[in-house]
Design a protein around this motif. Structure first.
Motif, PDB file in Angstrom:
ATOM      1  N   TYR A 158     -10.825   8.693  -3.888  1.00 30.19           N
ATOM      2  CA  TYR A 158      -9.777   7.875  -3.275  1.00 30.19           C
ATOM      3  C   TYR A 158      -9.976   6.448  -3.757  1.00 30.19           C
ATOM      4  O   TYR A 158     -11.071   5.909  -3.654  1.00 30.19           O
ATOM      5  CB  TYR A 158      -9.943   7.976  -1.762  1.00 30.19           C
ATOM      6  CG  TYR A 158      -9.110   7.043  -0.927  1.00 30.19           C
ATOM      7  CD1 TYR A 158      -7.818   7.391  -0.549  1.00 30.19           C
ATOM      8  CD2 TYR A 158      -9.635   5.830  -0.480  1.00 30.19           C
ATOM      9  CE1 TYR A 158      -7.070   6.546   0.228  1.00 30.19           C
ATOM     10  CE2 TYR A 158      -8.885   4.981   0.303  1.00 30.19           C
ATOM     11  CZ  TYR A 158      -7.605   5.345   0.656  1.00 30.19           C
ATOM     12  OH  TYR A 158      -6.855   4.507   1.437  1.00 30.19           O
ATOM     13  N   TYR A 159      -8.933   5.851  -4.329  1.00 31.94           N
ATOM     14  CA  TYR A 159      -9.043   4.489  -4.843  1.00 31.94           C
ATOM     15  C   TYR A 159      -8.151   3.565  -4.041  1.00 31.94           C
ATOM     16  O   TYR A 159      -7.092   3.973  -3.566  1.00 31.94           O
ATOM     17  CB  TYR A 159      -8.573   4.427  -6.306  1.00 31.94           C
ATOM     18  CG  TYR A 159      -9.511   5.094  -7.279  1.00 31.94           C
ATOM     19  CD1 TYR A 159      -9.468   6.460  -7.500  1.00 31.94           C
ATOM     20  CD2 TYR A 159     -10.445   4.334  -7.978  1.00 31.94           C
ATOM     21  CE1 TYR A 159     -10.326   7.070  -8.399  1.00 31.94           C
ATOM     22  CE2 TYR A 159     -11.308   4.925  -8.882  1.00 31.94           C
ATOM     23  CZ  TYR A 159     -11.240   6.297  -9.087  1.00 31.94           C
ATOM     24  OH  TYR A 159     -12.093   6.887  -9.983  1.00 31.94           O
ATOM     25  N   GLU A 160      -8.531   2.300  -3.957  1.00 29.73           N
ATOM     26  CA  GLU A 160      -7.623   1.308  -3.392  1.00 29.73           C
ATOM     27  C   GLU A 160      -7.795  -0.008  -4.132  1.00 29.73           C
ATOM     28  O   GLU A 160      -8.836  -0.260  -4.739  1.00 29.73           O
ATOM     29  CB  GLU A 160      -7.843   1.116  -1.883  1.00 29.73           C
ATOM     30  CG  GLU A 160      -9.185   0.553  -1.507  1.00 29.73           C
ATOM     31  CD  GLU A 160      -9.351   0.409   0.007  1.00 29.73           C
ATOM     32  OE1 GLU A 160      -8.715   1.173   0.768  1.00 29.73           O
ATOM     33  OE2 GLU A 160     -10.124  -0.483   0.402  1.00 29.73           O
ATOM     34  N   ARG A 161      -6.729  -0.812  -4.084  1.00 27.92           N
ATOM     35  CA  ARG A 161      -6.753  -2.127  -4.717  1.00 27.92           C
ATOM     36  C   ARG A 161      -6.287  -3.154  -3.703  1.00 27.92           C
ATOM     37  O   ARG A 161      -5.268  -2.939  -3.024  1.00 27.92           O
ATOM     38  CB  ARG A 161      -5.809  -2.109  -5.910  1.00 27.92           C
ATOM     39  CG  ARG A 161      -5.651  -3.434  -6.604  1.00 27.92           C
ATOM     40  CD  ARG A 161      -4.582  -3.327  -7.679  1.00 27.92           C
ATOM     41  NE  ARG A 161      -4.252  -4.654  -8.170  1.00 27.92           N
ATOM     42  CZ  ARG A 161      -3.163  -4.917  -8.894  1.00 27.92           C
ATOM     43  NH1 ARG A 161      -2.318  -3.947  -9.207  1.00 27.92           N
ATOM     44  NH2 ARG A 161      -2.923  -6.138  -9.292  1.00 27.92           N
ATOM     45  N   GLN A 162      -7.019  -4.244  -3.577  1.00 30.47           N
ATOM     46  CA  GLN A 162      -6.642  -5.299  -2.650  1.00 30.47           C
ATOM     47  C   GLN A 162      -5.490  -6.103  -3.238  1.00 30.47           C
ATOM     48  O   GLN A 162      -5.550  -6.489  -4.405  1.00 30.47           O
ATOM     49  CB  GLN A 162      -7.826  -6.231  -2.386  1.00 30.47           C
ATOM     50  CG  GLN A 162      -9.038  -5.536  -1.787  1.00 30.47           C
ATOM     51  CD  GLN A 162      -8.760  -4.969  -0.407  1.00 30.47           C
ATOM     52  OE1 GLN A 162      -7.982  -5.528   0.360  1.00 30.47           O
ATOM     53  NE2 GLN A 162      -9.382  -3.852  -0.096  1.00 30.47           N
ATOM     54  N   LEU A 163      -4.453  -6.345  -2.441  1.00 28.39           N
ATOM     55  CA  LEU A 163      -3.309  -7.130  -2.909  1.00 28.39           C
ATOM     56  C   LEU A 163      -3.302  -8.543  -2.342  1.00 28.39           C
ATOM     57  O   LEU A 163      -2.467  -9.356  -2.703  1.00 28.39           O
ATOM     58  CB  LEU A 163      -2.006  -6.417  -2.543  1.00 28.39           C
ATOM     59  CG  LEU A 163      -1.848  -5.041  -3.184  1.00 28.39           C
ATOM     60  CD1 LEU A 163      -0.543  -4.395  -2.778  1.00 28.39           C
ATOM     61  CD2 LEU A 163      -1.943  -5.150  -4.713  1.00 28.39           C
ATOM     62  N   ILE A 164      -4.230  -8.805  -1.449  1.00 31.41           N
ATOM     63  CA  ILE A 164      -4.361 -10.180  -0.949  1.00 31.41           C
ATOM     64  C   ILE A 164      -5.811 -10.614  -1.127  1.00 31.41           C
ATOM     65  O   ILE A 164      -6.725  -9.787  -1.142  1.00 31.41           O
ATOM     66  CB  ILE A 164      -3.951 -10.302   0.535  1.00 31.41           C
ATOM     67  CG1 ILE A 164      -4.694  -9.264   1.373  1.00 31.41           C
ATOM     68  CG2 ILE A 164      -2.453 -10.164   0.701  1.00 31.41           C
ATOM     69  CD1 ILE A 164      -4.522  -9.447   2.863  1.00 31.41           C
ATOM     70  N   ASP A 165      -6.001 -11.927  -1.240  1.00 30.40           N
ATOM     71  CA  ASP A 165      -7.356 -12.446  -1.408  1.00 30.40           C
ATOM     72  C   ASP A 165      -8.167 -12.179  -0.161  1.00 30.40           C
ATOM     73  O   ASP A 165      -7.677 -12.341   0.948  1.00 30.40           O
ATOM     74  CB  ASP A 165      -7.319 -13.957  -1.664  1.00 30.40           C
ATOM     75  CG  ASP A 165      -6.756 -14.235  -3.040  1.00 30.40           C
ATOM     76  OD1 ASP A 165      -6.791 -13.315  -3.888  1.00 30.40           O
ATOM     77  OD2 ASP A 165      -6.260 -15.354  -3.240  1.00 30.40           O
ATOM     78  N   GLN A 166      -9.398 -11.771  -0.355  1.00 35.43           N
ATOM     79  CA  GLN A 166     -10.288 -11.559   0.782  1.00 35.43           C
ATOM     80  C   GLN A 166     -10.901 -12.889   1.182  1.00 35.43           C
ATOM     81  O   GLN A 166     -11.304 -13.667   0.334  1.00 35.43           O
ATOM     82  CB  GLN A 166     -11.406 -10.587   0.411  1.00 35.43           C
ATOM     83  CG  GLN A 166     -10.892  -9.212  -0.001  1.00 35.43           C
ATOM     84  CD  GLN A 166     -10.135  -8.515   1.127  1.00 35.43           C
ATOM     85  OE1 GLN A 166     -10.728  -8.161   2.126  1.00 35.43           O
ATOM     86  NE2 GLN A 166      -8.830  -8.353   0.962  1.00 35.43           N
ATOM     87  N   ALA A 167     -10.959 -13.136   2.497  1.00 38.26           N
ATOM     88  CA  ALA A 167     -11.527 -14.415   2.980  1.00 38.26           C
ATOM     89  C   ALA A 167     -13.022 -14.442   2.688  1.00 38.26           C
ATOM     90  O   ALA A 167     -13.677 -13.422   2.653  1.00 38.26           O
ATOM     91  CB  ALA A 167     -11.290 -14.541   4.461  1.00 38.26           C
TER      92      ALA A 167
END
Ligand SMILES: CC(C)(COP(=O)(O)OP(=O)(O)OC[C@H]1O[C@@H](n2cnc3c(N)ncnc32)[C@H](O)[C@@H]1OP(=O)(O)O)[C@@H](O)C(=O)NCCC(=O)NCCS
Length: 167
Positions: A158-167
């Motif tokens: 299972y893959y995921e990609r962050q679309l917002i910057d992580q704090a």
């Protein structure tokens, strides 16, 4: 599954981790039932960082309904009277989908996770399931290890990609 059960993979909680003392109390397993709804709801709330008591109460009501429902299967681990772990999930067709498994920190690496998986698998088999599944995070080595030990094999990635910057 709803917000109440969907704690697999997150596991950033540590219910009891700060307070529990390691000891050799024998661990017994029994079916998880509505008497465990409050324990289970508090665990789910902690997983999601929820401390507001009205929200916890709402989670408990939903948890109770889920546990009472026809698809729920669960096992709780007890040290004496104290709950120190659990596993639960849902029967979906011929599959048992494990939603959550947890063993209190002081009781880990004693085989309890494996016993919980074995017990819930036996319950599921008795209810017609032919497959048991769980998902976990790629860095959750303990869960992967106990899973493999208990005969689970890796079937999906299972893959995921962050679309917002992580704090
Ligand atoms: C995953 C969890 C339920 C396992 O419970 P447990 O009672 O410790 O399980 P067991 O003792 O049966 O087996 C754990 C195995 O992981 C190993 N292990 C423990 N910590 C480990 C680590 N940091 N890295 C690699 N392996 C580890 C143990 O040595 C043991 O290995 P073995 O199979 O060779 O004996 C428990 O660690 C837990 O509650 N973790 C937090 C909640 C969680 O992550 N749940 C799963 C979400 S998907």
């Amino acid at each position: 599954m709803t917000e109440i059960g969907r704690t697999m993979g997150k596991a950033r909680i540590s219910r009891g981790e700060l307070s529990a003392q390691s000891n050799n109390t024998p661990i017994k397993l029994r079916r998880l039932d509505t008497s465990d709804a409050s324990y289970r709801a508090r665990y789910a709330a902690e997983c999601d960082g929820i401390s507001d008591e009205s929200k916890v109460a709402r989670i408990e009501r939903r948890m109770r309904d889920w546990i009472k429902g026809p698809c729920h299967v669960g096992i709780v681990a007890l040290a004496g009277e104290r709950r120190v772990g659990h596993v639960d999930g849902e029967i979906r067709g011929t599959r048992l989908v494990i939603e959550d498994i947890y063993v209190e920190n002081a009781y880990r690496s004693r085989g309890i996770g494996g016993r919980l998986l074995e017990a819930i698998s036996a319950e599921a088999r008795g209810r017609g399931a032919t497959v048991v599944e769980f998902d976990t995070e790629s860095d959750n080595l303990a869960m992967q290890r106990v899973g493999r030990r208990m005969g689970f094999t890796l079937t999906r990635l299972y893959y995921e990609r962050q679309l917002i910057d992580q704090a």
